[in-house]
Design a protein around this motif. Structure first.
Motif, mmCIF file in Angstrom:
data_model
loop_
_atom_site.group_PDB
_atom_site.id
_atom_site.type_symbol
_atom_site.label_atom_id
_atom_site.label_comp_id
_atom_site.label_asym_id
_atom_site.label_seq_id
_atom_site.Cartn_x
_atom_site.Cartn_y
_atom_site.Cartn_z
ATOM 1 N N ASN A 1 12.607 5.063 -3.272
ATOM 2 C CA ASN A 1 11.379 5.828 -3.050
ATOM 3 C C ASN A 1 11.286 6.118 -1.561
ATOM 4 O OD1 ASN A 1 9.887 3.558 -1.740
ATOM 5 N ND2 ASN A 1 10.053 2.647 -3.779
ATOM 6 N N LYS A 2 10.298 6.886 -1.153
ATOM 7 C CA LYS A 2 10.218 7.319 0.246
ATOM 8 C C LYS A 2 10.043 6.171 1.234
ATOM 9 C CE LYS A 2 8.954 12.039 -0.455
ATOM 10 N NZ LYS A 2 8.884 13.180 0.397
ATOM 11 N N GLN A 3 9.448 5.047 0.791
ATOM 12 C CA GLN A 3 9.288 3.906 1.701
ATOM 13 C C GLN A 3 10.523 2.998 1.708
ATOM 14 O OE1 GLN A 3 5.634 1.763 1.939
ATOM 15 N NE2 GLN A 3 4.403 3.513 1.312
ATOM 16 N N GLY A 4 11.413 3.172 0.724
ATOM 17 C CA GLY A 4 12.645 2.403 0.687
ATOM 18 C C GLY A 4 12.477 0.929 0.366
ATOM 19 N N THR A 5 11.356 0.590 -0.269
ATOM 20 C CA THR A 5 11.062 -0.795 -0.626
ATOM 21 C C THR A 5 10.207 -0.817 -1.891
ATOM 22 O OG1 THR A 5 10.236 -2.891 0.273
ATOM 23 C CG2 THR A 5 8.959 -0.933 0.788
ATOM 24 N N ASP B 1 -2.124 12.538 -4.274
ATOM 25 C CA ASP B 1 -2.219 11.698 -3.068
ATOM 26 C C ASP B 1 -3.219 10.554 -3.205
ATOM 27 O OD1 ASP B 1 -0.257 13.240 -1.866
ATOM 28 O OD2 ASP B 1 -1.676 14.480 -0.770
ATOM 29 N N TYR B 2 -3.318 9.999 -4.408
ATOM 30 C CA TYR B 2 -4.204 8.857 -4.653
ATOM 31 C C TYR B 2 -3.661 7.633 -3.901
ATOM 32 C CZ TYR B 2 -7.045 5.422 -7.077
ATOM 33 O OH TYR B 2 -7.930 4.422 -7.364
ATOM 34 N N SER B 3 -4.534 6.922 -3.204
ATOM 35 C CA SER B 3 -4.134 5.747 -2.434
ATOM 36 C C SER B 3 -4.230 4.488 -3.280
ATOM 37 C CB SER B 3 -5.019 5.588 -1.194
ATOM 38 O OG SER B 3 -4.802 6.647 -0.301
ATOM 39 N N TYR B 4 -3.137 3.754 -3.318
ATOM 40 C CA TYR B 4 -3.088 2.451 -3.980
ATOM 41 C C TYR B 4 -3.016 1.380 -2.913
ATOM 42 C CZ TYR B 4 -2.238 4.462 -8.592
ATOM 43 O OH TYR B 4 -2.365 5.144 -9.788
ATOM 44 N N ASP C 1 0.833 -1.206 0.000
ATOM 45 C CA ASP C 1 0.000 0.000 0.000
ATOM 46 C C ASP C 1 0.869 1.257 0.000
ATOM 47 O OD1 ASP C 1 -2.200 -1.667 0.198
ATOM 48 O OD2 ASP C 1 -2.587 -1.223 2.305
ATOM 49 N N PHE C 2 0.450 2.256 -0.778
ATOM 50 C CA PHE C 2 1.150 3.541 -0.765
ATOM 51 C C PHE C 2 0.229 4.635 -1.282
ATOM 52 C CE2 PHE C 2 1.860 2.106 -5.077
ATOM 53 C CZ PHE C 2 1.976 3.253 -5.855
ATOM 54 N N THR C 3 0.586 5.853 -0.976
ATOM 55 C CA THR C 3 -0.095 7.032 -1.480
ATOM 56 C C THR C 3 0.805 7.660 -2.527
ATOM 57 O OG1 THR C 3 -1.193 7.396 0.634
ATOM 58 C CG2 THR C 3 -1.070 9.281 -0.862
ATOM 59 N N ASP C 4 0.277 7.832 -3.733
ATOM 60 C CA ASP C 4 1.088 8.364 -4.838
ATOM 61 C C ASP C 4 1.142 9.882 -4.748
ATOM 62 O OD1 ASP C 4 2.467 8.915 -7.128
ATOM 63 O OD2 ASP C 4 1.165 7.745 -8.444
ATOM 64 N N PHE D 1 -1.341 -0.485 -11.393
ATOM 65 C CA PHE D 1 -0.663 0.811 -11.416
ATOM 66 C C PHE D 1 -0.150 1.065 -12.820
ATOM 67 C CE2 PHE D 1 2.902 3.652 -11.293
ATOM 68 C CZ PHE D 1 2.441 4.653 -10.466
ATOM 69 N N PRO D 2 -0.338 2.259 -13.351
ATOM 70 C CA PRO D 2 -1.121 3.363 -12.806
ATOM 71 C C PRO D 2 -2.610 3.163 -13.080
ATOM 72 C CG PRO D 2 -0.180 4.034 -14.896
ATOM 73 C CD PRO D 2 0.304 2.630 -14.622
ATOM 74 N N ARG D 3 -3.407 3.902 -12.372
ATOM 75 C CA ARG D 3 -4.852 3.791 -12.565
ATOM 76 C C ARG D 3 -5.235 4.349 -13.934
ATOM 77 N NH1 ARG D 3 -7.778 8.736 -10.283
ATOM 78 N NH2 ARG D 3 -6.119 10.189 -9.806
ATOM 79 N N ASP D 4 -6.439 4.012 -14.397
ATOM 80 C CA ASP D 4 -6.913 4.478 -15.706
ATOM 81 C C ASP D 4 -6.835 5.988 -15.818
ATOM 82 O OD1 ASP D 4 -7.441 1.970 -16.711
ATOM 83 O OD2 ASP D 4 -9.552 1.999 -16.156
ATOM 84 N N GLY D 5 -6.359 6.456 -16.953
ATOM 85 C CA GLY D 5 -6.304 7.886 -17.225
ATOM 86 C C GLY D 5 -5.026 8.562 -16.754
ATOM 87 N N ILE D 6 -4.151 7.811 -16.091
ATOM 88 C CA ILE D 6 -2.904 8.383 -15.581
ATOM 89 C C ILE D 6 -1.739 7.767 -16.342
ATOM 90 C CG2 ILE D 6 -1.414 8.592 -13.540
ATOM 91 C CD1 ILE D 6 -4.024 10.194 -13.324
ATOM 92 N N SER D 7 -0.807 8.606 -16.763
ATOM 93 C CA SER D 7 0.399 8.080 -17.399
ATOM 94 C C SER D 7 1.592 8.429 -16.515
ATOM 95 C CB SER D 7 0.569 8.663 -18.798
ATOM 96 O OG SER D 7 0.693 10.064 -18.732
ATOM 97 N N VAL D 8 2.566 7.539 -16.516
ATOM 98 C CA VAL D 8 3.765 7.755 -15.708
ATOM 99 C C VAL D 8 4.988 7.508 -16.571
ATOM 100 C CG1 VAL D 8 2.674 7.169 -13.514
ATOM 101 C CG2 VAL D 8 3.744 5.377 -14.851
#
Length: 60
Positions: A44-48, A15-18, A7-10, A24-31
């Protein structure tokens, strides 16, 4: 295709919660490829890893 494995917040997506099992990514979002590497690695901020690449199921 990527699936969430922790689990993480993007912070790059308003701040969308996954949650574990989400696509990932959710529909309509490109990364970017850089963002995919960040979230699938330890840099990343969680280090994992938070997401994992999975194969698309065959459609017959």
């Amino acid at each position: 295709m990527y699936k969430v494995i922790k689990d993480f917040t993007d912070l790059h997506d308003m701040d969308y919660s996954y949650h574990v099992g989400n696509i990932f990514p959710r529909d309509g979002i490109s990364v970017t490829e850089k963002r995919l590497k960040e979230l699938s690695g330890n840099n990343n901020k969680q280090g994992t890893p938070l997401i994992k690449q999975v194969e698309l199921p065959d459609k017959k």
